[in-house]
Write a protein that holds these residues in place. Structure first.
Motif, PDB file in Angstrom:
ATOM      1  N   GLY B  63      38.648  42.477  24.514  1.00  0.00           N
ATOM      2  CA  GLY B  63      39.818  43.208  24.980  1.00  0.00           C
ATOM      3  C   GLY B  63      39.504  44.353  25.916  1.00  0.00           C
ATOM      4  N   LEU B  64      38.313  44.367  26.507  1.00  0.00           N
ATOM      5  CA  LEU B  64      37.979  45.453  27.422  1.00  0.00           C
ATOM      6  C   LEU B  64      38.383  45.120  28.858  1.00  0.00           C
ATOM      7  N   VAL B  65      38.475  43.825  29.138  1.00  0.00           N
ATOM      8  CA  VAL B  65      39.010  43.403  30.431  1.00  0.00           C
ATOM      9  C   VAL B  65      40.032  42.302  30.171  1.00  0.00           C
ATOM     10  N   GLU B  66      40.876  42.121  31.154  1.00  0.00           N
ATOM     11  CA  GLU B  66      41.791  40.986  31.073  1.00  0.00           C
ATOM     12  C   GLU B  66      41.741  40.279  32.419  1.00  0.00           C
ATOM     13  N   SER B  67      42.157  39.035  32.418  1.00  0.00           N
ATOM     14  CA  SER B  67      42.065  38.287  33.668  1.00  0.00           C
ATOM     15  C   SER B  67      43.387  37.619  33.988  1.00  0.00           C
ATOM     16  N   THR B  68      43.633  37.490  35.275  1.00  0.00           N
ATOM     17  CA  THR B  68      44.824  36.789  35.736  1.00  0.00           C
ATOM     18  C   THR B  68      44.409  35.832  36.841  1.00  0.00           C
ATOM     19  N   TRP B  69      45.170  34.783  36.989  1.00  0.00           N
ATOM     20  CA  TRP B  69      44.913  33.850  38.081  1.00  0.00           C
ATOM     21  C   TRP B  69      45.729  34.264  39.291  1.00  0.00           C
ATOM     22  N   GLN B  70      45.101  34.222  40.425  1.00  0.00           N
ATOM     23  CA  GLN B  70      45.819  34.523  41.651  1.00  0.00           C
ATOM     24  C   GLN B  70      45.468  33.502  42.720  1.00  0.00           C
ATOM     25  N   TYR B  80      40.956  36.712  38.476  1.00  0.00           N
ATOM     26  CA  TYR B  80      40.702  38.127  38.755  1.00  0.00           C
ATOM     27  C   TYR B  80      40.582  38.912  37.455  1.00  0.00           C
ATOM     28  N   TYR B  81      39.641  39.825  37.420  1.00  0.00           N
ATOM     29  CA  TYR B  81      39.414  40.645  36.234  1.00  0.00           C
ATOM     30  C   TYR B  81      39.870  42.067  36.495  1.00  0.00           C
ATOM     31  N   ARG B  82      40.421  42.669  35.436  1.00  0.00           N
ATOM     32  CA  ARG B  82      40.731  44.097  35.561  1.00  0.00           C
ATOM     33  C   ARG B  82      40.546  44.766  34.210  1.00  0.00           C
ATOM     34  N   LEU B  83      40.367  46.099  34.273  1.00  0.00           N
ATOM     35  CA  LEU B  83      40.148  46.856  33.038  1.00  0.00           C
ATOM     36  C   LEU B  83      41.424  46.951  32.228  1.00  0.00           C
TER      37      LEU B  83
END
Lengths: 207, 113
Positions: B63-70, B80-83
């Motif tokens: 749970g330190l990063v989450e990712s989304t598809w773009q 894509y990864y983000r904090l």
């Protein structure tokens, strides 16, 4: 050129998938997918897709064994030990046919092909050398003894001791048959050792 | 002696690598390939690029990063990864600890006679 390059990549990914044995299926698929995408991105950025460039790319990515070891470490799994499929194949291939005629060896073949610890080439080696494993030389040995039907000749009225033997005298042809049987025994055993050594294991480098 | 030094370096690298990743994501979200190449820029940080992906996977699970598809301009969608907030907090916490630790070690190791 393109075919060779594609083969390098697909071989790499196949190896990676094999090395990741033991990880939860979702994690495994995810890692292979991500690295596959990484390779695709890297390839797209190459000026020319020649073999050297792809090899460099894969080198930078690292050895699949190392990546799998890292994955095991990050997910708190123990370094992979040999799996039951592989152990089963290595036992059933040489002696399965002896324990359970034909079917036993067949089980070994199924395990061999279902496992992802060996390349297709190694699997073919394991299948063709030698069909039946040790059953064949054993059966030949038994058949040879029975068909010759030789034994000692006894005439109880003359004496209780055997007075002769009607076994064919040892001569050149007998030695040839022995050599054949020895080879039929050695080949499955050597093949089993070969498979054992070619098995892809997780590295113990993390320890 | 050399063997244990290598092991120590490897351990230090492993322990700090995730915070380097978190830090790279502090300002903007990035996709996997981009992150990996960003890390590789700094000498000695990454031995094999592929080993970043298990780390990313773990960070996501923790749970330190989450990712989304773009959508990507060139080809299939990218992850894509983000904090996350937890990731940000972990990074901050590490920064403080690291400064203290680094200064302490430097105090001894970087002494000039």
């Amino acid at each position: 050129m393109a075919a060779k390059v594609d083969k390098l990549v697909s071989d790499y990914l196949k190896r990676l998938n094999g090395e990741l044995r033991g990880l939860p299926r979702a994690r495994r698929r995810e890692l292979v997918d991500e690295i596959s995408e990484h390779i695709a991105e890297a390839r797209a950025g190459l000026e020319s897709e020649n073999e050297a460039a792809i090899r460099t790319l894969l080198d930078r990515l690292g050895d699949p064994e190392e990546i799998a070891a890292e994955a095991r470490e990050r997910f708190g799994l123990a370094p992979r030990k040999v799996g039951w499929k592989e152990v089963g194949a290595l036992i059933m291939l040489p002696i399965g046919g002896v324990i359970l005629p034909v079917l036993g060896w067949f089980i070994g073949i199924v395990l061999l092909w279902v496992s992802d610890a060996w390349s297709t080439r190694d699997k073919l080696v394991g299948t063709l050398l030698f069909p039946g494993g040790l059953l064949l030389p054993l059966a030949l040995g038994v058949m040879a003894e029975e068909s010759s039907g030789c034994g000692t000749i006894v005439n109880p009225q003359l004496s209780p001791q055997p007075i002769g033997s009607n076994c064919p005298p040892a001569d050149g042809t007998g030695a040839w048959e022995v050599a054949l049987v020895v080879m039929l025994v050695l080949v499955p055993l050597v093949t089993t050792v070969y498979l054992a050594r070619r098995m892809r294991r997780a590295s113990s480098a993390t320890a | 002696m050399v063997a244990t030094q290598d092991a120590l370096l490897a351990q230090m690298r492993r322990g700090t690598l995730q915070y380097c990743v978190l830090s790279l994501l502090a300002d903007e979200e990035r996709y996997g390939f981009d992150l990996v190449r960003g890390l590789a820029v700094s000498d000695g940080m990454v031995t094999s690029e592929g080993t970043i992906y298990p780390l990313l996977s773990r960070l996501r699970r923790d749970g330190l990063v989450e990712s989304t598809w773009q959508e990507s301009p060139t080809g299939p969608p990218r992850r894509y990864y983000r904090l996350t907030d937890a990731g940000r907090a972990a990074l901050e916490g590490f920064r403080l600890e690291w400064r203290r630790f680094r200064d302490a070690v430097d105090h001894f190791v970087e002494r000039t006679t």
